[in-house]
Design a protein around this motif. Structure first.
Motif, PDB file in Angstrom:
ATOM      1  N   VAL A  23      43.231 -31.045 -22.867  1.00 37.74           N
ATOM      2  CA  VAL A  23      41.886 -31.029 -23.459  1.00 37.74           C
ATOM      3  C   VAL A  23      40.824 -31.205 -22.374  1.00 37.74           C
ATOM      4  N   ILE A  24      41.062 -32.157 -21.472  1.00 35.88           N
ATOM      5  CA  ILE A  24      40.092 -32.401 -20.396  1.00 35.88           C
ATOM      6  C   ILE A  24      40.023 -31.198 -19.459  1.00 35.88           C
ATOM      7  N   ALA A  25      41.172 -30.558 -19.200  1.00 39.17           N
ATOM      8  CA  ALA A  25      41.189 -29.373 -18.334  1.00 39.17           C
ATOM      9  C   ALA A  25      40.385 -28.233 -18.967  1.00 39.17           C
ATOM     10  N   ILE A  26      40.478 -28.080 -20.268  1.00 40.28           N
ATOM     11  CA  ILE A  26      39.707 -27.041 -20.961  1.00 40.28           C
ATOM     12  C   ILE A  26      38.215 -27.344 -20.867  1.00 40.28           C
ATOM     13  N   LEU A  27      37.847 -28.620 -21.037  1.00 40.40           N
ATOM     14  CA  LEU A  27      36.439 -29.010 -20.899  1.00 40.40           C
ATOM     15  C   LEU A  27      35.948 -28.763 -19.475  1.00 40.40           C
ATOM     16  N   LEU A  28      36.811 -29.055 -18.488  1.00 45.85           N
ATOM     17  CA  LEU A  28      36.467 -28.804 -17.092  1.00 45.85           C
ATOM     18  C   LEU A  28      36.271 -27.316 -16.844  1.00 45.85           C
ATOM     19  N   PHE A  29      37.109 -26.497 -17.458  1.00 44.70           N
ATOM     20  CA  PHE A  29      36.989 -25.041 -17.336  1.00 44.70           C
ATOM     21  C   PHE A  29      35.647 -24.561 -17.900  1.00 44.70           C
ATOM     22  N   LEU A  30      35.303 -25.017 -19.098  1.00 44.56           N
ATOM     23  CA  LEU A  30      34.052 -24.588 -19.731  1.00 44.56           C
ATOM     24  C   LEU A  30      32.840 -25.045 -18.927  1.00 44.56           C
ATOM     25  N   LEU A  31      32.892 -26.272 -18.430  1.00 44.96           N
ATOM     26  CA  LEU A  31      31.784 -26.805 -17.637  1.00 44.96           C
ATOM     27  C   LEU A  31      31.641 -26.023 -16.334  1.00 44.96           C
ATOM     28  N   SER A  32      32.758 -25.658 -15.739  1.00 44.78           N
ATOM     29  CA  SER A  32      32.727 -24.875 -14.495  1.00 44.78           C
ATOM     30  C   SER A  32      32.138 -23.495 -14.723  1.00 44.78           C
ATOM     31  N   VAL A  33      32.462 -22.884 -15.860  1.00 43.89           N
ATOM     32  CA  VAL A  33      31.905 -21.567 -16.187  1.00 43.89           C
ATOM     33  C   VAL A  33      30.383 -21.648 -16.332  1.00 43.89           C
ATOM     34  N   ILE A  34      29.903 -22.697 -17.008  1.00 41.67           N
ATOM     35  CA  ILE A  34      28.457 -22.877 -17.180  1.00 41.67           C
ATOM     36  C   ILE A  34      27.781 -23.067 -15.826  1.00 41.67           C
ATOM     37  N   LEU A  35      28.374 -23.896 -14.979  1.00 42.70           N
ATOM     38  CA  LEU A  35      27.811 -24.128 -13.645  1.00 42.70           C
ATOM     39  C   LEU A  35      27.769 -22.841 -12.828  1.00 42.70           C
ATOM     40  N   LEU A  36      28.847 -22.074 -12.875  1.00 41.47           N
ATOM     41  CA  LEU A  36      28.886 -20.806 -12.141  1.00 41.47           C
ATOM     42  C   LEU A  36      27.814 -19.851 -12.638  1.00 41.47           C
ATOM     43  N   GLY A  37      27.601 -19.828 -13.953  1.00 39.56           N
ATOM     44  CA  GLY A  37      26.561 -18.965 -14.518  1.00 39.56           C
ATOM     45  C   GLY A  37      25.183 -19.339 -14.011  1.00 39.56           C
ATOM     46  N   LEU A 100      33.605 -23.238  -8.793  1.00 33.65           N
ATOM     47  CA  LEU A 100      34.723 -22.290  -8.661  1.00 33.65           C
ATOM     48  C   LEU A 100      36.036 -23.033  -8.509  1.00 33.65           C
ATOM     49  N   GLY A 101      36.022 -24.114  -7.724  1.00 32.55           N
ATOM     50  CA  GLY A 101      37.234 -24.930  -7.579  1.00 32.55           C
ATOM     51  C   GLY A 101      37.649 -25.556  -8.890  1.00 32.55           C
ATOM     52  N   GLY A 102      36.664 -26.047  -9.661  1.00 29.47           N
ATOM     53  CA  GLY A 102      36.973 -26.622 -10.963  1.00 29.47           C
ATOM     54  C   GLY A 102      37.567 -25.601 -11.911  1.00 29.47           C
ATOM     55  N   LEU A 103      37.056 -24.380 -11.835  1.00 24.27           N
ATOM     56  CA  LEU A 103      37.583 -23.291 -12.674  1.00 24.27           C
ATOM     57  C   LEU A 103      39.037 -22.996 -12.335  1.00 24.27           C
ATOM     58  N   LEU A 104      39.323 -22.833 -11.047  1.00 16.04           N
ATOM     59  CA  LEU A 104      40.690 -22.515 -10.617  1.00 16.04           C
ATOM     60  C   LEU A 104      41.638 -23.681 -10.878  1.00 16.04           C
ATOM     61  N   ILE A 110      46.471 -26.122 -16.534  1.00 13.14           N
ATOM     62  CA  ILE A 110      46.983 -25.600 -17.805  1.00 13.14           C
ATOM     63  C   ILE A 110      48.301 -24.854 -17.581  1.00 13.14           C
ATOM     64  N   PHE A 111      48.385 -24.106 -16.457  1.00 15.37           N
ATOM     65  CA  PHE A 111      49.621 -23.384 -16.135  1.00 15.37           C
ATOM     66  C   PHE A 111      50.778 -24.357 -15.933  1.00 15.37           C
ATOM     67  N   PHE A 112      50.523 -25.437 -15.181  1.00 16.94           N
ATOM     68  CA  PHE A 112      51.590 -26.417 -14.919  1.00 16.94           C
ATOM     69  C   PHE A 112      51.996 -27.150 -16.190  1.00 16.94           C
TER      70      PHE A 112
END
Length: 250
Positions: A23-37, A100-104, A110-112
């Motif tokens: 759940v936290i990784a998904i939130l980190l992904f969404l936050l990273s996408v917003i920051l990148l935008g 970008l690092g947070g996104l990756l 999530i993969f692991f």
């Protein structure tokens, strides 16, 4: 019976930890996408033709008599370029790297989680690469986020002071160095077109402050991964002791 109960409780706790990390990784992904935008939008604006645009800005201020009473109002106008003579974008690039690092990292985490398989090194040691990898990734993320927060706030605060009657070059660019956020936060106070300048002011400010929850999420993932790693080692030790006791009894 106690061994079965222990296995059930251990499995439940580990699944709960993995769910929390997911759940936290998904939130980190969404936050990273917003920051990148935000950052990509700002960098595109700075590297585009914004420096060629100019606008008329108005400064209205009161005049006072010797008694400190207002005795009139003065209106001053001048033409300024949308960007100063030097735009400090180093903080924007480091925020871009952090996002970008947070996104990756979030995708790798999530993969692991999906591919989780402990690796047995010896009969008495189980190396849980899932928890170890997540801990390393999140620790790196904490370092990068901390550096990004420090640098972005320092560069913003180190922007020059803005004076309405300050010097400009031949292209009407205000002479000085500012972040995009700092310069636009000044300009919006002297124009009726507040939407254009307020946009870059707010967007830069939001991007800086979003790094704080970005850092908090990375820290939470790191803590949970350490807890999960400790639980795995403890369970492995308990199983080894139990097997040793059974062998001794036999």
């Amino acid at each position: 019976m106690s061994k079965i109960l222990h296995c059930i409780l251990f499995s439940f706790s580990m699944n709960l930890l993995r769910l929390s990390i997911s759940v936290i990784a998904i939130l980190l992904f969404l936050l990273s996408v917003i920051l990148l935008g935000f950052i990509c939008n700002s960098l595109a604006y700075v590297n585009g033709d914004a420096s060629q645009h100019t606008a008329t800005f108005t400064n209205i201020y009161n005049t006072y008599d010797i008694n400190g009473q207002i005795n009139g109002t003065v209106t001053s106008q001048r033409t300024l370029a949308y960007l100063p003579s030097r735009v400090d974008i180093g903080s924007y690039w480091i925020i871009f790297a952090a996002a970008l690092g947070g996104l990756l990292d979030s995708l790798l985490i999530i993969f692991f989680i999906i591919r989780r398989t402990p690796i047995s090194i010896t009969k008495t040691l189980v190396f849980d690469y899932f928890n170890a990898t997540i801990a390393v990734l999140s620790l790196l993320r904490i370092g990068i986020d901390t550096a990004s927060i420090a640098f972005s706030f320092v560069q913003f605060n180190n922007s020059n002071d803005f004076f309405f009657d300050g010097m400009t070059d031949s292209n009407n660019k205000y002479i000085g160095h500012f972040t995009l956020e700092a310069f636009n936060c000044h300009l919006k106070n002297y124009t009726t077109d507040t939407e254009t300048f307020n946009r870059w002011c707010i967007q830069g400010r939001v991007a800086r402050w979003l790094l704080v929850p970005h850092l908090i999420l990375s820290t939470l993932i790191f803590i949970l991964s350490l807890i999960a790693s400790g639980s795995t080692r403890e369970d492995s030790d308990n199983q080894n002791r139990h097997s040793s006791n059974e062998n001794d009894n036999n």
